[in-house]
Scaffold this motif. Structure first.
Motif, PDB file in Angstrom:
ATOM      1  N   GLY A 206     -13.171  22.547 -24.911  1.00  0.00           N
ATOM      2  CA  GLY A 206     -12.414  22.090 -26.071  1.00  0.00           C
ATOM      3  C   GLY A 206     -11.827  20.710 -25.970  1.00  0.00           C
ATOM      4  N   ALA A 207     -12.226  19.921 -24.958  1.00  0.00           N
ATOM      5  CA  ALA A 207     -11.657  18.573 -24.835  1.00  0.00           C
ATOM      6  C   ALA A 207     -12.608  17.693 -24.039  1.00  0.00           C
ATOM      7  N   GLU A 208     -13.719  17.334 -24.652  1.00  0.00           N
ATOM      8  CA  GLU A 208     -14.662  16.412 -24.008  1.00  0.00           C
ATOM      9  C   GLU A 208     -14.439  14.994 -24.472  1.00  0.00           C
ATOM     10  N   GLU A 209     -14.022  14.821 -25.714  1.00  0.00           N
ATOM     11  CA  GLU A 209     -13.916  13.487 -26.285  1.00  0.00           C
ATOM     12  C   GLU A 209     -12.685  12.740 -25.807  1.00  0.00           C
ATOM     13  N   ASN A 210     -11.847  13.335 -24.974  1.00  0.00           N
ATOM     14  CA  ASN A 210     -10.557  12.738 -24.623  1.00  0.00           C
ATOM     15  C   ASN A 210     -10.490  11.679 -23.523  1.00  0.00           C
ATOM     16  N   PRO A 211     -11.308  11.559 -22.595  1.00  0.00           N
ATOM     17  CA  PRO A 211     -12.620  12.150 -22.444  1.00  0.00           C
ATOM     18  C   PRO A 211     -12.728  13.096 -21.243  1.00  0.00           C
ATOM     19  N   LEU A 212     -13.599  14.068 -21.366  1.00  0.00           N
ATOM     20  CA  LEU A 212     -14.082  14.943 -20.288  1.00  0.00           C
ATOM     21  C   LEU A 212     -12.983  15.784 -19.646  1.00  0.00           C
ATOM     22  N   GLN A 213     -11.916  16.034 -20.381  1.00  0.00           N
ATOM     23  CA  GLN A 213     -10.782  16.728 -19.767  1.00  0.00           C
ATOM     24  C   GLN A 213     -11.048  18.218 -19.555  1.00  0.00           C
TER      25      GLN A 213
END
Length: 862
Positions: free
Chosen positions: A202-209
């Motif tokens: 649910g958090a790739e664009e943050n990025p990669l979290q």
């Protein structure tokens, strides 16, 4: 026939007359038809998508329509940005409901475990600390009942999207592909030796979290031994396998069996060298978990990537079928692969891998590649030596004379290669100099005239002039043309050996060029066609068909991938130079042995000059309105924009700057094209003008990429303050305490604000940071301040607590020690509902896409 030589030999060598010039268009037309009928057709070939009505007749198959219907429902949620209700609640509930449907239909011999992970953590992402709090993963484990196997296959994609984008291609398409693959496997009675973990992060664009949260904290992470990572840098088309392993060549044994292979070592090396302005979760799983795997992504139609146009109507149903067939095949095979039980035992080095037109895969180890490259080199040198010997025997020229001519042609060929790239770069510099770069951005066909034509001219003009000046040479025309082909082969051998010595696996491309040239040479020597110029040329032409098809295929793929990416690669480099070099490199491979055949036609110089004329014509087209690079919706120009309020304080607490404005981050080279529209908003200043006076330029930089682009970013002061939807970020110094000595002190802070914030930290008055509660990499490696921390949160919006330990060397703590800036970013808002922001965005040209939000930036001294 007599020759000026010490030899007098009666030979049957054919002295050809040149073909009439009007046969040349037919020659070029042959290659064009070959490209259009085979390469272009295969590039667009996709499997027939299956519909729900096909399910009964195709049991166990991936159903594209079902995946498409699921994506329609997912994108109806809207943009799924970390911290938004859409991402943290609606998307999670959607995924749980879809998994529940699968569970209700699955085989009795299987079971599903679902876990919604919520995690916090931090790690280094390039030059910044990447910190997260309360982000989520939906994790599903599918396994046989009572399975005791503790070695799992991990399949990953992300359901979050960038601000303003519905994320149909990136990465909703892969999310629904995973759901359909899960459904098919769950309903089947096939064995499942290894449990499969489906990670919807649910958090790739943050990025990669979220991938970092899973691989470092989740209870199933240590059991994941192999990976299939699914992402997107485009929307639709075919997904490419662009990273494998590393050091696990056994993985390609299973990828080789997928129905629609599309993979290349060159893509892997370009990506890992940083030439692609993206990153994927694959790196996190590799670096933090040591999980070997396969990284696959969509690359076509990158124009809509990370924009509001990344919608379901831009994503073709056939792409679901293509990817679904491949992922389903891989999931079934890797879930039953014995290597997964002990992947360490199969770590054997890098692979060279590539497909041919999507028909089949070829792969072998790097060690094998080195051996093949050396063997091909030796065969090539031997073949060229034998050819030179027969030239000497058949022509009556001495060895010295043949070698002298060969040396001259090698020099001419080398100069021609340099001239070809030089002319292409000259066009690129000219186009940029007259502010007409990227004219190919929408109209990719212009690349033929702008870059391929001058390259062909550069490759051909010097050989043409040389052959014209030496037409009375005792060495026949056919032999002299062969010398140019041998010269090109020698140049390629030097390149191949250099790349091999540098451990660049893409040297296999040059090896293939040399190999097919040697095949043609062997055919000519065995049949004695090398004596007869036209038969020799026919053999060369036939043997060049396969490499021409393959290298133009690769060139087309590379251009289809890189052209849209130049629209988001920043303003610091001339993108035309990237395209010029790319076309030159591939031209050496698909045209290097074809161009000399032009010399068999009469009026060779005129034919070659036509390519220069084509170049001039296309330059004229490109500098007119016909070369305008952008189109609304299909290929827009990108800008990021923040309507921000910045407030900077002095050491005594007074305010030195209190203003509102627009922060404009142009993402491509042609940002001046909209300068009149930007100037109509207000006086624009380069952000870099503020950088000498203020920490991180005193601006609300969103991440490290924004910091790198500050030279080309703009700040326009406005009279209107942004419509901030909640309270400004609040940084509070809770207390400070002495550490081991009076020169050392710990500062305790709390920070509350929106779900995305930047924390900027600098030291003052001979202070240095001893430690802090963030990831300690920057401190441990003694990086120079100031520092950037990117912070975001999902469900957990509690204030962030952090500490900074400081030491002063020349003064006590009665002078400022720390300067801290906080950037607040309300990226989860619907910008159409923000009147002032929407008003500014509407002033940009219609062809521009603006990713915008409101923000704040405030600094304090402590």
């Amino acid at each position: 026939m007599s020759f000026n030589s010490k030899y007098h030999i009666d030979v049957d060598f054919e002295v050809p007359k040149k073909l009439q010039w009007y046969y040349a268009p037919a020659f070029f037309g042959f290659w064009l038809v070959l490209y259009l009928s085979l390469v272009n057709t295969q590039m667009n070939h996709m499997p027939q998508p299956l519909t729900r009505s096909d399910e009964a007749s195709h049991p166990g198959a991936f159903i594209a329509q079902r995946a498409e219907d699921t994506l329609i429902e997912l994108t109806r949620i809207g943009p799924r940005v970390v911290g938004s209700m859409a991402n943290e609640e609606a998307a999670v509930e959607f995924l749980r409901a879809e998994v529940a449907k699968i569970e209700a239909e699955m085989s009795d011999r299987l079971e599903i475990d679902v876990d919604v992970q919520q995690a916090s953590g931090a790690y280094m992402h390039w030059e910044m600390v990447n910190m997260y709090q309360g982000i989520q993963n939906v994790v599903v484990k599918l396994s046989e009942k009572n399975s005791t196997n503790e070695n799992f296959l991990l399949i990953n994609s992300h359901y979050d999207s960038v601000p303003g984008s519905p994320g149909a291609g990136d990465d909703g398409s892969m999310v629904v592909t995973m759901l359909e693959v899960m459904r098919v496997i769950a309903k089947s009675d096939e064995p499942l030796a290894h449990p499969i973990v489906f990670l919807f992060n649910g958090a790739e664009e943050n990025p990669l979290q979220a991938s970092h949260a899973f691989i470092t904290q989740h209870k199933w992470a240590k059991n994941c031994k192999a990976l299939i990572n699914l992402d997107s840098a485009g929307s639709g088309g075919r997904e490419i396998l662009f990273q494998s392993g590393p050091n696990h060549p056994w993985l390609m044994k299973y990828y080789r069996n997928v129905p629609h292979p599309f993979a290349n070592t060159l893509a892997e090396e370009l990506f890992q060298a940083g030439y692609i302005p993206s990153d994927t979760d694959f790196r996190i799983f590799r670096d933090f978990g040591g999980v070997p795997g396969l990284d696959m992504a969509y690359i076509f139609n990158g124009y809509v990537y990370h924009t509001k146009y990344d919608r379901i109507n831009a994503f073709p149903r056939a792409s679901f079928q293509h990817t679904g067939d491949n992922v389903l095949s891989l999931a079934r095979s890797l879930a039953n692969a014995p290597e997964v039980d002990d992947t360490a035992a199969h770590s054997e080095g890098h692979n060279i891998f590539y497909d041919f037109l999507g028909w089949f895969m070829i792969f072998y180890t790097e060690t094998t590649s080195i051996i093949v490259n050396v063997v091909v080199t030796l065969l090539a040198l031997l073949g060229i030596g034998i050819s030179l010997y027969f030239m000497c025997v058949r022509s009556g020229c001495s060895w010295k004379g043949v070698l002298l001519r060969f040396s001259i042609t090698v020099a001419i060929q080398f100069i021609s290669l340099v001239l070809a790239v030089g002319l292409a770069l000259l066009v690129a510099v000219f186009m940029d100099g007259v502010d007409r770069s990227m004219s190919w951005f929408t109209s990719s066909w212009t690349i033929f005239g702008l870059y391929l034509a001058p390259i062909i001219f550069g490759l051909s003009i010097l050989p043409a002039l040389y052959l014209e000046k030496t037409k009375r040479d005792p060495l026949g025309l056919g032999f002299r043309i062969q010398l140019f082909m041998h010269s090109h082969c020698i140049c390629l051998i030097v390149i191949m050996l250099t790349l091999t010595g540098l451990s660049i696996r893409s040297a296999y491309l040059i090896m293939l060029c040399v190999l097919f040239d040697i095949v043609a040479l062997i055919v000519n020597l065995v049949t004695k066609w090398h004596r007869k110029a036209y038969l020799f040329a026919i053999a060369v032409t036939v043997c060049q068909i396969l490499p021409f098809v393959y290298f133009t295929y690769l060139c087309t793929v590379a251009l289809a991938t890189l052209l849209p990416m130049q629209g988001r690669s920043g303003s610091s480099t001339n993108p035309d130079m990237v395209i010029a070099v790319l076309v030159w490199v591939f031209s050496l491979m698909f045209a290097g042995f074809i161009a000399p055949i032009i010399m068999f036609f009469r009026k060779t110089r005129t034919i070659v000059l036509c390519f220069l004329g084509i170049t001039i014509l296309f330059i004229i087209i490109a500098v007119t309105n016909a070369g305008f690079p952008y189109k609304e919706k299909t290929s827009p120009q990108r800008y990021s924009l923040i309507h921000a309020h910045r407030r900077l304080h002095n050491a005594d607490g007074s305010t030195r700057i209190d203003e509102s404005g627009l922060y404009i981050y142009p993402q491509d080279r042609r940002f001046e094209i909209a300068r009149d529209d930007i100037d109509a908003i207000g006086e624009a200043h380069k952000v870099s003008d503020f950088c000498d006076e203020e920490m991180f330029c005193g601006m609300p930089l969103y991440n490290h990429r924004w910091n790198k682009a500050r030279q080309y970013s703009l700040w326009i002061e406005t009279s209107e303050q942004p419509e901030i939807p909640t309270e400004y970020p609040m940084l509070v110094l809770q207390d400070s305490s002495e550490l081991e000595s009076p020169t050392q002190r710990r500062f305790n802070f709390t920070l509350a604000g929106p779900s995305h914030m930047g924390i900027f930290i600098n030291v003052k008055n001979d202070a240095r940071i001893l430690n802090w509660s963030f990831n300690d990499t920057l401190i441990r490696e003694q990086a120079e301040p100031p520092y950037m921390v990117y912070f975001s949160y999902g469900l957990d919006d509690s204030p962030l607590e952090f500490t900074i330990d400081v030491e002063k060397t020349t003064s006590m703590f009665d002078t400022p020690t720390l300067e801290i800036g906080i950037g607040g970013h309300w990226v989860t808002q619907d910008i159409t509902a923000i009147e002032k922001l929407s008003s500014y965005i509407s002033r940009f040209p219609s062809y521009a896409y603006i990713q915008g939000w409101v923000g704040t930036y405030e600094t304090w001294y402590f």
